[in-house]
Design an enzyme around this catalytic site. Sequence first.
Site, PDB file in Angstrom:
ATOM      1  N   HIS A 130     -32.919   3.925   6.183  1.00  0.00           N
ATOM      2  CA  HIS A 130     -31.894   4.019   7.050  1.00  0.00           C
ATOM      3  C   HIS A 130     -32.383   4.933   8.318  1.00  0.00           C
ATOM      4  O   HIS A 130     -33.385   5.534   8.081  1.00  0.00           O
ATOM      5  CB  HIS A 130     -30.599   4.512   6.430  1.00  0.00           C
ATOM      6  CG  HIS A 130     -30.686   5.930   6.230  1.00  0.00           C
ATOM      7  ND1 HIS A 130     -31.059   6.562   5.088  1.00  0.00           N
ATOM      8  CD2 HIS A 130     -30.396   7.277   7.021  1.00  0.00           C
ATOM      9  CE1 HIS A 130     -31.163   7.551   4.930  1.00  0.00           C
ATOM     10  NE2 HIS A 130     -30.840   8.225   6.041  1.00  0.00           N
ATOM     11  N   GLY A 134     -25.275  11.832  29.226  1.00  0.00           N
ATOM     12  CA  GLY A 134     -26.243  12.288  30.049  1.00  0.00           C
ATOM     13  C   GLY A 134     -26.758  11.122  31.057  1.00  0.00           C
ATOM     14  O   GLY A 134     -27.717  10.167  30.504  1.00  0.00           O
ATOM     15  N   GLY A 145     -17.520  17.270  36.160  1.00  0.00           N
ATOM     16  CA  GLY A 145     -17.144  16.994  34.762  1.00  0.00           C
ATOM     17  C   GLY A 145     -16.732  18.211  34.065  1.00  0.00           C
ATOM     18  O   GLY A 145     -17.380  19.391  34.430  1.00  0.00           O
ATOM     19  N   ARG A 175     -28.637   0.931   6.717  1.00  0.00           N
ATOM     20  CA  ARG A 175     -28.708   0.385   8.010  1.00  0.00           C
ATOM     21  C   ARG A 175     -29.258   1.144   9.040  1.00  0.00           C
ATOM     22  O   ARG A 175     -29.944   2.377   8.872  1.00  0.00           O
ATOM     23  CB  ARG A 175     -27.080   0.483   8.364  1.00  0.00           C
ATOM     24  CG  ARG A 175     -26.409  -0.624   8.130  1.00  0.00           C
ATOM     25  CD  ARG A 175     -25.094  -0.642   8.610  1.00  0.00           C
ATOM     26  NE  ARG A 175     -24.281  -1.770   7.845  1.00  0.00           N
ATOM     27  CZ  ARG A 175     -22.741  -1.787   8.065  1.00  0.00           C
ATOM     28  NH1 ARG A 175     -22.220  -0.588   8.091  1.00  0.00           N
ATOM     29  NH2 ARG A 175     -22.313  -2.886   7.558  1.00  0.00           N
ATOM     30  N   SER A 223     -21.027  20.055  42.963  1.00  0.00           N
ATOM     31  CA  SER A 223     -20.145  21.073  43.471  1.00  0.00           C
ATOM     32  C   SER A 223     -20.910  22.244  44.075  1.00  0.00           C
ATOM     33  O   SER A 223     -20.522  22.589  44.921  1.00  0.00           O
ATOM     34  CB  SER A 223     -19.427  21.600  41.992  1.00  0.00           C
ATOM     35  OG  SER A 223     -18.770  20.563  41.101  1.00  0.00           O
ATOM     36  N   THR A 270     -21.937  22.222  33.095  1.00  0.00           N
ATOM     37  CA  THR A 270     -21.958  20.690  32.533  1.00  0.00           C
ATOM     38  C   THR A 270     -22.651  20.739  31.270  1.00  0.00           C
ATOM     39  O   THR A 270     -23.638  21.448  31.075  1.00  0.00           O
ATOM     40  CB  THR A 270     -22.854  19.974  33.645  1.00  0.00           C
ATOM     41  OG1 THR A 270     -23.153  18.803  33.238  1.00  0.00           O
ATOM     42  CG2 THR A 270     -24.213  20.636  34.283  1.00  0.00           C
ATOM     43  N   ILE A 271     -22.072  19.734  30.589  1.00  0.00           N
ATOM     44  CA  ILE A 271     -22.605  19.473  29.218  1.00  0.00           C
ATOM     45  C   ILE A 271     -24.137  18.948  29.433  1.00  0.00           C
ATOM     46  O   ILE A 271     -24.933  18.848  28.231  1.00  0.00           O
ATOM     47  CB  ILE A 271     -21.719  18.616  28.547  1.00  0.00           C
ATOM     48  CG1 ILE A 271     -21.767  17.204  28.871  1.00  0.00           C
ATOM     49  CG2 ILE A 271     -20.586  19.132  28.040  1.00  0.00           C
ATOM     50  CD1 ILE A 271     -21.467  16.177  27.752  1.00  0.00           C
ATOM     51  N   LYS A 287     -38.691   4.655   3.782  1.00  0.00           N
ATOM     52  CA  LYS A 287     -37.510   4.779   4.448  1.00  0.00           C
ATOM     53  C   LYS A 287     -36.506   3.615   4.606  1.00  0.00           C
ATOM     54  O   LYS A 287     -36.962   2.544   5.071  1.00  0.00           O
ATOM     55  CB  LYS A 287     -37.939   5.492   5.914  1.00  0.00           C
ATOM     56  CG  LYS A 287     -36.699   5.947   6.640  1.00  0.00           C
ATOM     57  CD  LYS A 287     -37.309   6.576   8.003  1.00  0.00           C
ATOM     58  CE  LYS A 287     -36.261   7.156   8.735  1.00  0.00           C
ATOM     59  NZ  LYS A 287     -35.329   8.422   8.367  1.00  0.00           N
TER      60      LYS A 287
HETATM   61  P1  ADP Z   1     -21.043  18.125  39.422  1.00  0.00           P
HETATM   62  O1  ADP Z   1     -20.559  18.983  40.241  1.00  0.00           O
HETATM   63  O2  ADP Z   1     -20.622  17.865  37.986  1.00  0.00           O
HETATM   64  O3  ADP Z   1     -22.389  17.410  39.633  1.00  0.00           O
HETATM   65  P2  ADP Z   1     -19.951  15.804  41.273  1.00  0.00           P
HETATM   66  O4  ADP Z   1     -21.417  15.457  41.522  1.00  0.00           O
HETATM   67  O5  ADP Z   1     -18.764  14.806  41.039  1.00  0.00           O
HETATM   68  O6  ADP Z   1     -19.955  16.693  39.995  1.00  0.00           O
HETATM   69  O7  ADP Z   1     -19.364  16.798  42.444  1.00  0.00           O
HETATM   70  C1  ADP Z   1     -18.385  17.258  42.402  1.00  0.00           C
HETATM   71  C2  ADP Z   1     -17.717  17.407  43.726  1.00  0.00           C
HETATM   72  O8  ADP Z   1     -18.317  18.273  44.556  1.00  0.00           O
HETATM   73  C3  ADP Z   1     -17.397  16.084  44.372  1.00  0.00           C
HETATM   74  O9  ADP Z   1     -16.394  15.478  43.860  1.00  0.00           O
HETATM   75  C4  ADP Z   1     -17.375  16.445  45.901  1.00  0.00           C
HETATM   76  O10 ADP Z   1     -15.989  16.930  46.119  1.00  0.00           O
HETATM   77  C5  ADP Z   1     -18.343  17.772  45.968  1.00  0.00           C
HETATM   78  N1  ADP Z   1     -19.607  17.282  46.352  1.00  0.00           N
HETATM   79  C6  ADP Z   1     -20.530  16.527  45.675  1.00  0.00           C
HETATM   80  N2  ADP Z   1     -21.556  16.267  46.540  1.00  0.00           N
HETATM   81  C7  ADP Z   1     -21.305  16.787  47.601  1.00  0.00           C
HETATM   82  C8  ADP Z   1     -22.115  17.006  48.662  1.00  0.00           C
HETATM   83  N3  ADP Z   1     -23.386  16.186  49.021  1.00  0.00           N
HETATM   84  N4  ADP Z   1     -21.405  17.234  49.884  1.00  0.00           N
HETATM   85  C9  ADP Z   1     -20.437  18.315  49.768  1.00  0.00           C
HETATM   86  N5  ADP Z   1     -19.579  18.136  48.802  1.00  0.00           N
HETATM   87  C10 ADP Z   1     -20.081  17.394  47.558  1.00  0.00           C
HETATM   88  O1  F6P Z   2     -21.883  15.485  33.582  1.00  0.00           O
HETATM   89  C1  F6P Z   2     -21.399  15.355  32.650  1.00  0.00           C
HETATM   90  C2  F6P Z   2     -21.131  13.774  32.074  1.00  0.00           C
HETATM   91  O2  F6P Z   2     -20.332  14.115  30.961  1.00  0.00           O
HETATM   92  C3  F6P Z   2     -22.191  13.017  32.038  1.00  0.00           C
HETATM   93  O3  F6P Z   2     -23.020  13.146  31.082  1.00  0.00           O
HETATM   94  C4  F6P Z   2     -21.396  11.580  32.014  1.00  0.00           C
HETATM   95  O4  F6P Z   2     -22.368  10.657  32.558  1.00  0.00           O
HETATM   96  C5  F6P Z   2     -20.570  11.939  33.054  1.00  0.00           C
HETATM   97  O5  F6P Z   2     -20.161  13.322  33.015  1.00  0.00           O
HETATM   98  C6  F6P Z   2     -19.265  11.293  32.661  1.00  0.00           C
HETATM   99  O6  F6P Z   2     -18.348  11.539  33.655  1.00  0.00           O
HETATM  100  P1  F6P Z   2     -16.742  10.899  33.561  1.00  0.00           P
HETATM  101  O7  F6P Z   2     -16.576  10.103  32.508  1.00  0.00           O
HETATM  102  O8  F6P Z   2     -15.946  12.295  33.712  1.00  0.00           O
HETATM  103  O9  F6P Z   2     -16.823  10.369  35.243  1.00  0.00           O
END
Ligand code: ADP
Ligand code: F6P
Length: 319
Positions: free
Chosen positions: A215, A170, A11, A162, A105, A125-126, A213
Site C-alpha cells: 500500500h 498549501g 485565512g 491500495r 494582511s 497561517t497554517i 510493499k
Molecule cells: P493573508 O493575509 O492570509 O495572506 P490575503 O492575501 O487574503 O490573506 O490578505 C488579507 C487581506 O489583506 C486582503 O483581503 C486585503 O484586505 C489585505 N491585502 C492583501 N493584499 C493587499 C495589498 N497588496 N495592499 C493592501 N491590502 C492588502
Molecule cells: O492560507 C491558508 C489556506 O488554508 C491555504 O492553504 C488555502 O489555499 C487557502 O487558505 C484556502 O482559503 P479559503 O478556503 O479560506 O479561501
Amino acid sequence: MKTIGVLTSGGDAPGMNAAVRAVVRTAIHCGMTVKGISRGYNGLIEGDIFDLDVRSVSDIIHRGGTVLYTARSPLFKTEEGMAAAIENCREAGIEGIVVIGGDGSYRGARDLSLRGIPCIGIPGTIDNDISSTEYTIGFDTAMNTAMEMVDKIRDTAQSHDRCSVVEVMGRRAGFLALQCGIAVGATAILVPEMDYSLDDVITKIKSSQMTGKKHFIIVVAEGVGGVEDIAKKIEAETGIESRATILGHVQRGGSPTVRDRVCATQFGYAAVQLLRKGIGNRVVGMNNGQIVDYDIYEALNMHKSFDTEMYEVANATSI
Ligand code: ADP
Ligand code: F6P
C-alpha cells in the site's frame, strides 16, 4: 501609545485566539486600552470596533478559529476603503494596530502604517509561507491534523492494498505537505516548489512493490493539485487500486497545539512591546527559535527557501 486595536485577517489559523489573548492581556498589563476589530479590515472599514477588557479573552486560548472573525477585504485595497478605515481608527481613538495574518494582511498593515496608523504584523497561517519568519501560528496544529487524517487513510489503504493520493493545504507552498509527508512515511511528496515527474513516482511505486510493499501514500500539496488524475494514472500504470482524498478545511480547525499557543503568546507579547514604544510598520517573527522583528517592507521582500535537504531526507527514506 495608549489605545491599540487588534484584528485577524486572511485565512484563520489555530492559535490566532491565543495571539489575540496575548495582545489584550499584555497591553492591559502595560496600562494600555485595547479595541477589538471584527472581520479583519472589513471591520475597520465598517467601524465594527469594540472594547476588549482583560476578561473578554478568557477561555479562548484553547479554541481554534478566531473570536474576532476574519475576512478577505477587497474594498480595503481601494482609496475609499482605506479612507474609511483611517477615519474609523481616529474616531475610536486607535493609535496603533496589531494585525494577525499572512503576507496579504502585512501589505494592508504597511499601507495603514504609511497613512499614520502604526501597525505590527503577527504571522498567522497554517501554510508557514511567510518569508520573514521560520514559523507561523497554526502550522504545527495543521501538520498534526493532516498527519492524523492520513494515518486514518493509511488504515484503509493498507486493508485494501491500495494507493491513496492525499491533497493537503498549501496553495503556493509545500511546507505542510513536506512535513506531513515525512511524518506519514509517504512514498512521494509533490510540492509546487519542486519539479516532479509522475512517471518517476510510478517507477518508485513499482520498485517498492518488488520489495514487498503493498500500500502506498502519496502526499500532494494543494498548489500541485490534480489528485484524482494522479490516482487514475497510478492505477492505470501499476494496477494498484487507487483513491484520491482532499483533506481541505479540516486542517484549518481544531484546538491549537502547545507550540502554536506558546508561539502565539510570544508573538502577541512582542508586538505590544513595539507599539508601546511607539514603534510601528514592523512584523514580528521567529529566527533560530528567537523572537525577532523586521521592517514590513524588508519582511515583504524576503525570500523563504524550500528545504531541499529535508525533501531529500523524505526521498531517501521512502523507498
Ligand atoms: P493573508 O493575509 O492570509 O495572506 P490575503 O492575501 O487574503 O490573506 O490578505 C488579507 C487581506 O489583506 C486582503 O483581503 C486585503 O484586505 C489585505 N491585502 C492583501 N493584499 C493587499 C495589498 N497588496 N495592499 C493592501 N491590502 C492588502
Ligand atoms: O492560507 C491558508 C489556506 O488554508 C491555504 O492553504 C488555502 O489555499 C487557502 O487558505 C484556502 O482559503 P479559503 O478556503 O479560506 O479561501
